[in-house]
Design an enzyme around this catalytic site. Structure first.
Site, PDB file in Angstrom:
ATOM      1  N   ARG A 115      45.685  33.497  33.818  1.00 38.67           N
ATOM      2  CA  ARG A 115      44.804  34.076  32.796  1.00 38.67           C
ATOM      3  C   ARG A 115      43.568  34.700  33.468  1.00 38.67           C
ATOM      4  O   ARG A 115      43.101  35.756  33.050  1.00 38.67           O
ATOM      5  CB  ARG A 115      44.369  33.010  31.781  1.00 38.67           C
ATOM      6  CG  ARG A 115      45.473  32.521  30.863  1.00 38.67           C
ATOM      7  CD  ARG A 115      45.925  33.521  29.817  1.00 38.67           C
ATOM      8  NE  ARG A 115      44.942  33.805  28.803  1.00 38.67           N
ATOM      9  CZ  ARG A 115      45.202  34.465  27.674  1.00 38.67           C
ATOM     10  NH1 ARG A 115      46.443  34.908  27.426  1.00 38.67           N
ATOM     11  NH2 ARG A 115      44.264  34.706  26.808  1.00 38.67           N
ATOM     12  N   LYS A 163      54.028  44.854  30.509  1.00 41.14           N
ATOM     13  CA  LYS A 163      54.219  45.524  29.218  1.00 41.14           C
ATOM     14  C   LYS A 163      54.658  46.980  29.413  1.00 41.14           C
ATOM     15  O   LYS A 163      54.540  47.537  30.516  1.00 41.14           O
ATOM     16  CB  LYS A 163      52.922  45.430  28.419  1.00 41.14           C
ATOM     17  CG  LYS A 163      52.543  43.983  28.029  1.00 41.14           C
ATOM     18  CD  LYS A 163      51.277  43.962  27.177  1.00 41.14           C
ATOM     19  CE  LYS A 163      50.971  42.580  26.653  1.00 41.14           C
ATOM     20  NZ  LYS A 163      49.763  42.574  25.758  1.00 41.14           N
ATOM     21  N   ARG A 179      43.912  43.641  34.162  1.00 41.14           N
ATOM     22  CA  ARG A 179      43.655  44.473  32.974  1.00 41.14           C
ATOM     23  C   ARG A 179      42.472  45.420  33.191  1.00 41.14           C
ATOM     24  O   ARG A 179      42.512  46.574  32.749  1.00 41.14           O
ATOM     25  CB  ARG A 179      43.428  43.588  31.744  1.00 41.14           C
ATOM     26  CG  ARG A 179      44.742  43.018  31.197  1.00 41.14           C
ATOM     27  CD  ARG A 179      44.480  41.964  30.155  1.00 41.14           C
ATOM     28  NE  ARG A 179      45.672  41.603  29.387  1.00 41.14           N
ATOM     29  CZ  ARG A 179      45.718  40.570  28.564  1.00 41.14           C
ATOM     30  NH1 ARG A 179      44.653  39.796  28.394  1.00 41.14           N
ATOM     31  NH2 ARG A 179      46.828  40.300  27.903  1.00 41.14           N
ATOM     32  N   PHE A 189      46.692  43.934  13.601  1.00 35.12           N
ATOM     33  CA  PHE A 189      47.277  44.698  14.704  1.00 35.12           C
ATOM     34  C   PHE A 189      48.742  44.359  14.977  1.00 35.12           C
ATOM     35  O   PHE A 189      49.362  44.958  15.857  1.00 35.12           O
ATOM     36  CB  PHE A 189      46.443  44.534  15.993  1.00 35.12           C
ATOM     37  CG  PHE A 189      46.341  43.117  16.521  1.00 35.12           C
ATOM     38  CD1 PHE A 189      47.386  42.532  17.225  1.00 35.12           C
ATOM     39  CD2 PHE A 189      45.182  42.372  16.341  1.00 35.12           C
ATOM     40  CE1 PHE A 189      47.285  41.242  17.733  1.00 35.12           C
ATOM     41  CE2 PHE A 189      45.067  41.074  16.850  1.00 35.12           C
ATOM     42  CZ  PHE A 189      46.123  40.514  17.544  1.00 35.12           C
ATOM     43  N   HIS A 196      51.006  40.530  29.789  1.00 34.20           N
ATOM     44  CA  HIS A 196      50.839  39.333  28.955  1.00 34.20           C
ATOM     45  C   HIS A 196      50.861  38.124  29.869  1.00 34.20           C
ATOM     46  O   HIS A 196      51.633  38.078  30.825  1.00 34.20           O
ATOM     47  CB  HIS A 196      52.003  39.218  27.952  1.00 34.20           C
ATOM     48  CG  HIS A 196      52.060  37.872  27.281  1.00 34.20           C
ATOM     49  ND1 HIS A 196      51.367  37.590  26.132  1.00 34.20           N
ATOM     50  CD2 HIS A 196      52.695  36.714  27.640  1.00 34.20           C
ATOM     51  CE1 HIS A 196      51.583  36.317  25.802  1.00 34.20           C
ATOM     52  NE2 HIS A 196      52.385  35.771  26.701  1.00 34.20           N
ATOM     53  N   TYR A 202      55.636  37.263  19.135  1.00 34.24           N
ATOM     54  CA  TYR A 202      54.231  37.264  18.713  1.00 34.24           C
ATOM     55  C   TYR A 202      54.044  36.611  17.339  1.00 34.24           C
ATOM     56  O   TYR A 202      53.075  36.916  16.635  1.00 34.24           O
ATOM     57  CB  TYR A 202      53.683  38.687  18.719  1.00 34.24           C
ATOM     58  CG  TYR A 202      53.299  39.182  20.115  1.00 34.24           C
ATOM     59  CD1 TYR A 202      52.268  38.566  20.829  1.00 34.24           C
ATOM     60  CD2 TYR A 202      53.943  40.261  20.701  1.00 34.24           C
ATOM     61  CE1 TYR A 202      51.898  39.008  22.093  1.00 34.24           C
ATOM     62  CE2 TYR A 202      53.580  40.716  21.973  1.00 34.24           C
ATOM     63  CZ  TYR A 202      52.549  40.080  22.652  1.00 34.24           C
ATOM     64  OH  TYR A 202      52.177  40.521  23.903  1.00 34.24           O
ATOM     65  N   GLU A 257      57.315  30.112  25.865  1.00 33.28           N
ATOM     66  CA  GLU A 257      57.524  31.511  26.239  1.00 33.28           C
ATOM     67  C   GLU A 257      58.531  31.653  27.384  1.00 33.28           C
ATOM     68  O   GLU A 257      59.293  32.625  27.433  1.00 33.28           O
ATOM     69  CB  GLU A 257      56.184  32.153  26.604  1.00 33.28           C
ATOM     70  CG  GLU A 257      55.275  32.312  25.382  1.00 33.28           C
ATOM     71  CD  GLU A 257      53.958  33.013  25.658  1.00 33.28           C
ATOM     72  OE1 GLU A 257      53.256  33.335  24.690  1.00 33.28           O
ATOM     73  OE2 GLU A 257      53.620  33.238  26.843  1.00 33.28           O
ATOM     74  N   ASN A 278      47.363  46.778  27.218  1.00 30.57           N
ATOM     75  CA  ASN A 278      46.602  46.132  28.293  1.00 30.57           C
ATOM     76  C   ASN A 278      47.489  45.655  29.445  1.00 30.57           C
ATOM     77  O   ASN A 278      47.123  44.773  30.205  1.00 30.57           O
ATOM     78  CB  ASN A 278      45.734  45.012  27.719  1.00 30.57           C
ATOM     79  CG  ASN A 278      46.553  44.006  26.933  1.00 30.57           C
ATOM     80  OD1 ASN A 278      47.784  44.054  26.941  1.00 30.57           O
ATOM     81  ND2 ASN A 278      45.888  43.077  26.279  1.00 30.57           N
TER      82      ASN A 278
HETATM   83  P1  IDP Z   1      45.982  37.978  25.002  1.00 28.92           P
HETATM   84  O1  IDP Z   1      47.165  38.858  25.366  1.00 28.92           O
HETATM   85  O2  IDP Z   1      44.796  38.258  25.876  1.00 28.92           O
HETATM   86  O3  IDP Z   1      46.344  36.522  24.927  1.00 28.92           O
HETATM   87  P2  IDP Z   1      45.966  37.974  22.093  1.00 28.92           P
HETATM   88  O4  IDP Z   1      44.750  37.820  21.248  1.00 28.92           O
HETATM   89  O5  IDP Z   1      46.904  36.817  22.174  1.00 28.92           O
HETATM   90  O6  IDP Z   1      45.495  38.436  23.548  1.00 28.92           O
HETATM   91  O7  IDP Z   1      46.734  39.262  21.547  1.00 28.92           O
HETATM   92  C1  IDP Z   1      48.060  39.536  21.957  1.00 28.92           C
HETATM   93  C2  IDP Z   1      48.158  41.014  22.258  1.00 28.92           C
HETATM   94  O8  IDP Z   1      47.918  41.757  21.053  1.00 28.92           O
HETATM   95  C3  IDP Z   1      47.107  41.563  23.235  1.00 28.92           C
HETATM   96  O9  IDP Z   1      47.436  41.344  24.588  1.00 28.92           O
HETATM   97  C4  IDP Z   1      47.094  43.029  22.879  1.00 28.92           C
HETATM   98  O10 IDP Z   1      48.210  43.728  23.416  1.00 28.92           O
HETATM   99  C5  IDP Z   1      47.245  42.972  21.366  1.00 28.92           C
HETATM  100  N1  IDP Z   1      45.928  42.929  20.692  1.00 28.92           N
HETATM  101  C6  IDP Z   1      45.059  41.894  20.626  1.00 28.92           C
HETATM  102  N2  IDP Z   1      43.961  42.189  19.928  1.00 28.92           N
HETATM  103  C7  IDP Z   1      44.134  43.459  19.518  1.00 28.92           C
HETATM  104  C8  IDP Z   1      43.336  44.372  18.733  1.00 28.92           C
HETATM  105  O11 IDP Z   1      42.239  44.053  18.283  1.00 28.92           O
HETATM  106  N3  IDP Z   1      43.852  45.614  18.527  1.00 28.92           N
HETATM  107  C9  IDP Z   1      45.077  46.009  19.006  1.00 28.92           C
HETATM  108  N4  IDP Z   1      45.853  45.181  19.741  1.00 28.92           N
HETATM  109  C10 IDP Z   1      45.392  43.944  20.009  1.00 28.92           C
HETATM  110 MG    MG Z   2      47.613  35.530  23.624  1.00 31.99          MG
END
Ligand code: IDP
Ligand code: MG
Length: 131
Positions: free
Chosen positions: A85, A9, A102, A57, A115, A49, A126, A112
């Protein structure tokens, strides 16, 4: 052998952590099959997304993911989806297990650093989004 997708990212590209992340992937025995650096438009980031439509968010996430270049990486390994993961760790770096990418380099729950596809089915979609 499974295939999965990792994205480096914008926060990690900006901090010159591409090499570090590639090294972590290779140490964990992933084969790097293809790799591409690109700058997502807000529209393309929103499409990527789409599953998060309606989340509070999402707008902020789209802005962040289109704020600078990312690196999309096609990876291969046995059990690649689940293993990646685990290597990546929980969404929130503050809650991610010690030794995960992370936990090591993530800045906050949004920025973070990486992805990773969350299922075999998601991985297929994807991968075709980028390659
Ligand atoms: P993941 O990347 O661990 O699969 P997801 O829930 O799919 O997590 O969320 C996608 C991305 O959205 C996250 O990697 C992060 O960058 C962002 N994100 C997820 N939850 C939040 C939040 O509560 N606040 C701000 N950004 C978030
Ligand atoms: Mg995800």
């Amino acid at each position: 052998m499974q295939k999965t997708l990792l994205i480096i990212k914008p926060d990690a590209v900006e901090r010159k952590l591409i090499g570090h992340i590639l090294s972590r992937l290779e140490q964990a025995k992933f084969n790097i099959l293809e790799m591409k650096m690109l700058h997502l438009s807000p529209e393309r980031a929103r499409r990527f997304y789409a599953v998060h439509q309606g989340k509070l968010f999402l707008d902020s996430l789209v802005e962040y993911m289109s704020s600078g270049p990312v690196v999309a990486i096609l990876l291969q390994k046995s059990n690649a989806v689940a293993d990646l993961r685990i290597l990546v760790g929980a969404t929130d770096p503050a809650k991610a297990a010690v030794g995960t990418i992370r936990q090591e380099i993530g800045l906050d729950v949004q920025q973070n650093s990486v992805h990773a596809s969350d299922s075999l089915e998601t991985a297929t979609g994807e991968i075709s989004f980028f390659f």
